[in-house]
Design a protein around this motif. Structure first.
Motif, PDB file in Angstrom:
ATOM      1  N   GLY A 176      32.859 -14.379  15.015  1.00 24.50           N
ATOM      2  CA  GLY A 176      32.329 -13.643  15.863  1.00 24.50           C
ATOM      3  C   GLY A 176      32.100 -14.597  17.136  1.00 24.50           C
ATOM      4  N   GLY A 307      28.683  -8.772  21.479  1.00 30.21           N
ATOM      5  CA  GLY A 307      28.540  -8.346  20.620  1.00 30.21           C
ATOM      6  C   GLY A 307      29.637  -9.311  19.427  1.00 30.21           C
ATOM      7  N   ALA A 311      27.171  -9.171  15.571  1.00 31.22           N
ATOM      8  CA  ALA A 311      27.786  -9.379  14.274  1.00 31.22           C
ATOM      9  C   ALA A 311      28.042 -10.549  13.620  1.00 31.22           C
ATOM     10  CB  ALA A 311      29.113  -8.841  14.521  1.00 31.22           C
ATOM     11  N   GLY A 316      28.274  -6.860  11.736  1.00 33.24           N
ATOM     12  CA  GLY A 316      29.105  -6.024  12.652  1.00 33.24           C
ATOM     13  C   GLY A 316      29.251  -4.347  12.539  1.00 33.24           C
ATOM     14  N   ILE A 319      25.938  -3.175  13.739  1.00 31.77           N
ATOM     15  CA  ILE A 319      26.121  -2.881  15.052  1.00 31.77           C
ATOM     16  C   ILE A 319      27.225  -1.757  15.829  1.00 31.77           C
ATOM     17  CG2 ILE A 319      26.552  -4.986  17.294  1.00 31.77           C
ATOM     18  CD1 ILE A 319      24.138  -4.848  15.866  1.00 31.77           C
ATOM     19  N   THR A 320      27.899  -2.089  15.041  1.00 32.38           N
ATOM     20  CA  THR A 320      29.024  -0.890  15.286  1.00 32.38           C
ATOM     21  C   THR A 320      28.745   0.418  15.748  1.00 32.38           C
ATOM     22  OG1 THR A 320      31.254  -2.363  15.128  1.00 32.38           O
ATOM     23  CG2 THR A 320      31.864  -0.333  14.763  1.00 32.38           C
ATOM     24  N   ASN A 323      26.292   0.993  18.157  1.00 30.43           N
ATOM     25  CA  ASN A 323      27.195   0.817  19.956  1.00 30.43           C
ATOM     26  C   ASN A 323      27.968   2.746  19.807  1.00 30.43           C
ATOM     27  OD1 ASN A 323      28.118  -0.559  21.870  1.00 30.43           O
ATOM     28  ND2 ASN A 323      29.996   0.288  21.131  1.00 30.43           N
ATOM     29  N   SER A 363      31.965  -6.332  18.019  1.00 32.08           N
ATOM     30  CA  SER A 363      31.295  -6.644  16.576  1.00 32.08           C
ATOM     31  C   SER A 363      32.796  -6.005  15.794  1.00 32.08           C
ATOM     32  CB  SER A 363      29.985  -4.789  16.574  1.00 32.08           C
ATOM     33  OG  SER A 363      30.612  -3.992  17.486  1.00 32.08           O
ATOM     34  N   THR A 364      33.603  -5.264  16.508  1.00 32.05           N
ATOM     35  CA  THR A 364      34.391  -4.431  15.152  1.00 32.05           C
ATOM     36  C   THR A 364      35.462  -5.687  14.992  1.00 32.05           C
ATOM     37  OG1 THR A 364      35.849  -4.123  17.018  1.00 32.05           O
ATOM     38  CG2 THR A 364      34.471  -2.066  16.086  1.00 32.05           C
ATOM     39  N   LYS A 366      34.670  -8.851  14.944  1.00 32.32           N
ATOM     40  CA  LYS A 366      33.826  -9.760  13.533  1.00 32.32           C
ATOM     41  C   LYS A 366      33.975  -8.552  12.223  1.00 32.32           C
ATOM     42  CE  LYS A 366      30.748 -12.118  10.923  1.00 32.32           C
ATOM     43  NZ  LYS A 366      31.118 -13.268  10.729  1.00 32.32           N
TER      44      LYS A 366
END
Length: 484
Positions: A176, A307, A311, A316, A319-320, A323, A363-364, A366
């Motif tokens: 990440g 991010g 994550a 992840g 957080i995603t 977001n 995050s995505t 990760k």
């Protein structure tokens, strides 16, 4: 010198040339096992960090070239005879070409080696910059500008090969952060070239776009030379066309493509269109637009590693999802500001969107290696076998996911073009973007965070991991946690 260290340098333990691969010269590393903590601590981390630094440099220049025409259009005044709607399509051309190129660029790393392909892909950036310097003047046809702008798409392809390469260097627990640093450093290429454009317009004037190109040509050469001197190829990362097919059959690849379209597609689309939106919706001059366009991409790039780090710590998907909720709220602010034509409120909302796209990008990305690592454990794989499976599928999936995400930038520019043609405003386009973020948030919740789905996945993963005697408790915990 230890055996582990020697293996990374194509040498035998006594320092003489090793068995290695006689057909391969140069900087080829024959053994690479970052999940082995001893190997990572002794030699792996140092080598991975060095490759990350020069990968960031090359990708940074690539992003600058990819976003070149978002700056060039600010130099193209009435004497060029190009309508505002045509400029949106012009800046969209590199986006679509870069998106398509991300698929073959992903597999070029395994075919040619990460170091070798970085040298080649960096040198290729000389083509769009040199050709642009030749044709960039009033009187050139719009078709010619479209074709030359399309050449800048090679800069977008660099991202896919760079991310695939760095993904192979780092252990899962650090992906990440590493992928966030690599991508964030590359993304900063967007505001940097925009700042350079602002400097040129503010000092030399809007009649001198070639100064921007003159700065980047030597930088491209530096990036290629540094890659040749300081980066490495990983021999264990072999070309595997079956991985691409397996990744394409995997539903998670397409779910993550949608989520990355919502984050990175927004980032790159907004980065390319920001200046044009300011000019057309708020009547800003090229200098006024250029003085504002770099802020959002800069902040979005800087926060991308954050991010990834969040994550790594919290998962992840969590957080995603948060977001996308925040992106929806920020888009609501932009819609309001766009409808009442309040530049101050618009800038607050739009810059917040940039920050959130950067956070979501980290995050995505990760989530991708975590998902495939967890699948490996559910298949009964453990240790290096599980790690190799995760690297194989996640590396292939990254190319497809990155390509779809980049095409989101094309969709955003086309939406703006149509919105200004029909309504004379960007408001309808922002309404459509809000709908996209709602869908992305709902998908994230349904697939990765809904309690029933999470419980089933966790049970399957833990059961599969328990079946392998070689799996440690930490491996089982991390495989479950990484997916969510």
């Amino acid at each position: 010198m230890t055996a582990a260290a020697a293996e990374t340098r194509n040498e035998s333990p006594d320092g003489s040339p090793g068995a290695g691969r006689p057909r391969r010269g140069g900087r080829w590393i024959e053994r690479w096992d970052p999940e082995d903590e001893g190997f990572w601590r002794e030699t792996g981390e140092r080598i991975a960090r060095r490759n990350l630094v020069f990968s960031v440099l090359s990708e940074h220049i690539g992003f600058s070239v990819w976003s070149l025409w978002s700056v060039m259009v600010l130099f193209m005044g009435p004497e060029y005879g190009i309508a505002p709607a045509e400029k949106f399509f012009l800046v969209a051309m590199p986006t679509v070409v870069g998106g398509v190129l991300r698929v073959p660029y992903t597999f070029a790393v395994a075919r040619f080696g990460g170091r070798n392909w970085t040298v080649i892909s960096a040198a290729m950036l000389l083509v769009p910059t040199s050709v642009a310097a030749v044709v960039l003047e009033p009187g050139t046809s719009y078709t010619t500008f479209l074709l030359v702008a399309a050449l800048a798409g090679v800069g977008g392809g660099n991202f896919a090969s760079s991310m695939t390469n760095i993904n192979s260097f780092y252990p899962l627990r650090k992906k990440g952060w590493a992928l966030g640093m690599n991508a964030g450093g590359g993304n900063i290429g967007v505001p940097v070239i925009q700042l350079l454009g602002l400097l040129v317009i503010g000092t030399a004037g809007a009649a001198h776009p070639r100064i921007v190109l003159a700065v980047y040509v030597p930088l491209i050469v530096v990036a290629a030379v540094c890659a040749a001197l300081f980066m490495d190829n990983l021999a264990p990362v072999t070309n595997d066309t079956g991985a691409a097919l397996d990744a394409a059959r995997e539903p998670h690849t397409w779910v993550m493509s949608l989520l990355y379209l919502g984050t990175f597609g927004s980032f790159i689309g907004y980065s390319f269109a920001f200046g044009l939106v300011l000019q057309n919706q708020f009547a800003r001059t090229p200098l006024q637009a250029a003085s504002l366009t770099f802020i959002g991409p800069l902040l979005g790039s800087l926060i991308r590693p954050v991010g990834g780090r969040l994550a790594d710590r919290f998962g992840g998907a969590r957080i995603t999802l948060g977001n996308f909720v925040a992106m929806g709220l920020a888009t609501g602010v932009v819609i309001y500001a766009s409808s009442v034509r309040s530049l101050a409120v618009f800038l607050v909302g739009f810059i917040a969107l940039f920050v959130l796209t950067g956070l979501g990008n980290g995050s995505t990305y990760k989530m991708i290696p975590g998902i495939f690592q967890a699948q490996a454990v559910r298949r009964g794989l453990v240790g290096e076998e599980a790690a190799a499976y995760g690297r194989r599928l996640s590396g292939a999936a990254m190319g497809l996911i990155g390509a779809v995400g980049a095409l989101g930038g094309l969709a955003i520019n086309l939406a703006f073009r149509q919105s200004f043609l029909v309504a004379g405003s960007g408001t309808p386009a922002f309404v459509s973007f809000l709908g996209c973020y709602v869908v992305c948030g709902a998908v994230t919740w349904t697939v990765y965070l809904r309690p029933a789905a999470r419980a089933r996945r966790t049970a399957r993963t833990a059961e599969a991991a328990d079946a392998g005697d070689a799996a440690s408790a930490d491996e089982r915990r991390h495989a479950v946690y990484a997916e969510v």
